[in-house]
Design a protein around this motif. Structure first.
Motif, PDB file in Angstrom:
ATOM      1  N   GLU A 129     -25.237  38.281 -13.325  1.00  0.00           N
ATOM      2  CA  GLU A 129     -23.975  37.717 -13.488  1.00  0.00           C
ATOM      3  C   GLU A 129     -23.880  37.563 -14.924  1.00  0.00           C
ATOM      4  O   GLU A 129     -22.917  37.725 -15.270  1.00  0.00           O
ATOM      5  N   GLU A 130     -24.916  37.384 -15.566  1.00  0.00           N
ATOM      6  CA  GLU A 130     -24.895  37.188 -17.110  1.00  0.00           C
ATOM      7  C   GLU A 130     -24.538  38.474 -17.671  1.00  0.00           C
ATOM      8  O   GLU A 130     -23.784  38.766 -18.554  1.00  0.00           O
ATOM      9  N   TYR A 131     -25.187  39.746 -17.220  1.00  0.00           N
ATOM     10  CA  TYR A 131     -24.888  41.180 -17.768  1.00  0.00           C
ATOM     11  C   TYR A 131     -23.430  41.159 -17.666  1.00  0.00           C
ATOM     12  O   TYR A 131     -22.855  41.840 -18.649  1.00  0.00           O
ATOM     13  N   SER A 135     -17.947  42.486 -19.516  1.00  0.00           N
ATOM     14  CA  SER A 135     -16.678  42.226 -19.252  1.00  0.00           C
ATOM     15  C   SER A 135     -15.921  41.470 -20.370  1.00  0.00           C
ATOM     16  O   SER A 135     -14.968  41.430 -20.418  1.00  0.00           O
ATOM     17  N   GLN A 136     -16.956  40.902 -21.365  1.00  0.00           N
ATOM     18  CA  GLN A 136     -16.454  39.911 -22.402  1.00  0.00           C
ATOM     19  C   GLN A 136     -15.490  38.878 -22.012  1.00  0.00           C
ATOM     20  O   GLN A 136     -14.389  38.778 -22.620  1.00  0.00           O
ATOM     21  N   ASP A 137     -15.849  38.121 -21.047  1.00  0.00           N
ATOM     22  CA  ASP A 137     -15.146  37.099 -20.382  1.00  0.00           C
ATOM     23  C   ASP A 137     -15.765  35.777 -20.864  1.00  0.00           C
ATOM     24  O   ASP A 137     -16.492  35.382 -20.170  1.00  0.00           O
ATOM     25  N   ARG A 191     -20.845  39.336 -17.080  1.00  0.00           N
ATOM     26  CA  ARG A 191     -19.970  38.397 -17.965  1.00  0.00           C
ATOM     27  C   ARG A 191     -20.205  39.144 -19.366  1.00  0.00           C
ATOM     28  O   ARG A 191     -19.061  39.141 -20.040  1.00  0.00           O
ATOM     29  N   GLU A 192     -21.233  39.569 -19.901  1.00  0.00           N
ATOM     30  CA  GLU A 192     -21.241  40.397 -21.388  1.00  0.00           C
ATOM     31  C   GLU A 192     -20.341  41.407 -21.379  1.00  0.00           C
ATOM     32  O   GLU A 192     -19.644  41.689 -22.266  1.00  0.00           O
ATOM     33  N   SER A 203     -16.049  32.670 -18.207  1.00  0.00           N
ATOM     34  CA  SER A 203     -16.819  33.004 -17.066  1.00  0.00           C
ATOM     35  C   SER A 203     -18.030  31.717 -17.397  1.00  0.00           C
ATOM     36  O   SER A 203     -18.423  31.423 -18.637  1.00  0.00           O
ATOM     37  N   LEU A 237     -21.478  29.893 -17.906  1.00  0.00           N
ATOM     38  CA  LEU A 237     -22.814  30.005 -18.410  1.00  0.00           C
ATOM     39  C   LEU A 237     -23.970  29.282 -17.605  1.00  0.00           C
ATOM     40  O   LEU A 237     -23.765  28.093 -17.161  1.00  0.00           O
ATOM     41  N   THR A 248     -24.323  34.761 -26.563  1.00  0.00           N
ATOM     42  CA  THR A 248     -23.440  35.094 -25.298  1.00  0.00           C
ATOM     43  C   THR A 248     -21.968  35.444 -26.042  1.00  0.00           C
ATOM     44  O   THR A 248     -21.819  34.953 -27.285  1.00  0.00           O
ATOM     45  N   TYR A 249     -21.426  36.170 -25.268  1.00  0.00           N
ATOM     46  CA  TYR A 249     -19.811  36.672 -25.822  1.00  0.00           C
ATOM     47  C   TYR A 249     -19.040  35.451 -25.632  1.00  0.00           C
ATOM     48  O   TYR A 249     -19.297  34.547 -24.720  1.00  0.00           O
TER      49      TYR A 249
END
Length: 196
Positions: free
Chosen positions: A51-53, A58-60, A55-56, A63, A65, A106-107
């Motif tokens: 899920e973290e991957y 997709s640069q969302d 999120r990164e 989402s 954390l 994180t993004y």
């Protein structure tokens, strides 16, 4: 100043632990406050979840954390300065600390893009890196490892996300069974705390 210290060593009887103690003594002497994030004692999970991957990539930034990552963001938000204390293993920091960067930078926090420009939400004045090593500093400089360490840790991981001023102290010559550099290195760590 208030300093958030990231400490990465699995042993409670390591030279790195002595470096941490000397550094915090120096901070106290200078009137600074600090908080320690002992990544091993916290049992910090270093690997990205799927899920973290996602999120990164997709640069969302909207989402959610994980809670432990948000706690780290809060600790950084309370700090004026950061410190990183760890041993040099295979020319870099321990995997636990590398994973801290993977998960915490994180993004939407450490970096984001707006109108084609890269930005950050990190607002830290200073960071200091205290890295103990078995090899001497001269050896690490001569082989190019020290320059690589500075490029990655200082240039990419810290200056690259908005930390304004960074320094690194390589506390070398810490070969097991040879204490000839111990006192000098601990004095350097204490001075780094006093002079932060």
């Amino acid at each position: 100043m208030h300093v958030y210290i990231l400490f990465a060593h699995p042993s409670r009887k390591s030279f790195s632990r002595e470096v941490l103690e000397a550094f915090t003594e120096g901070l106290s002497e200078a009137g600074h406050t600090y908080e320690i994030g002992d990544l091993y004692r916290m049992n910090f999970r270093p690997e990205l979840s799927q899920e973290e991957y996602l999120r990164e990539i997709s640069q969302d930034a909207g989402s959610p954390l994980p809670g432990d990552v948000m706690e780290e963001h809060e600790k950084i938000g309370r700090a004026d300065a950061l410190a990183f204390i760890y041993p040099l293993w295979w020319s870099d920091c321990p995997a636990k600390l590398k994973g801290w960067f993977d998960r915490v930078w994180t993004y939407g926090y450490a970096y984001f893009y707006e109108d084609g420009e890269r930005g950050t939400r990190i607002d830290i004045e200073k960071a200091v890196v205290l890295c103990s090593a078995g090899h001497t500093e001269e050896h690490l400089e001569g082989t190019g490892i020290a320059e690589s360490m500075r490029s990655v840790m200082l240039g990419d991981r810290l200056l690259g996300v908005g930390v304004k001023s960074v320094t690194m102290e390589i506390l070398g010559g810490m070969v097991p069974g040879d204490d000839s550099c111990r006192d000098i290195n601990l004095m350097r760590a204490r001075r780094a705390g006093r002079n932060l």
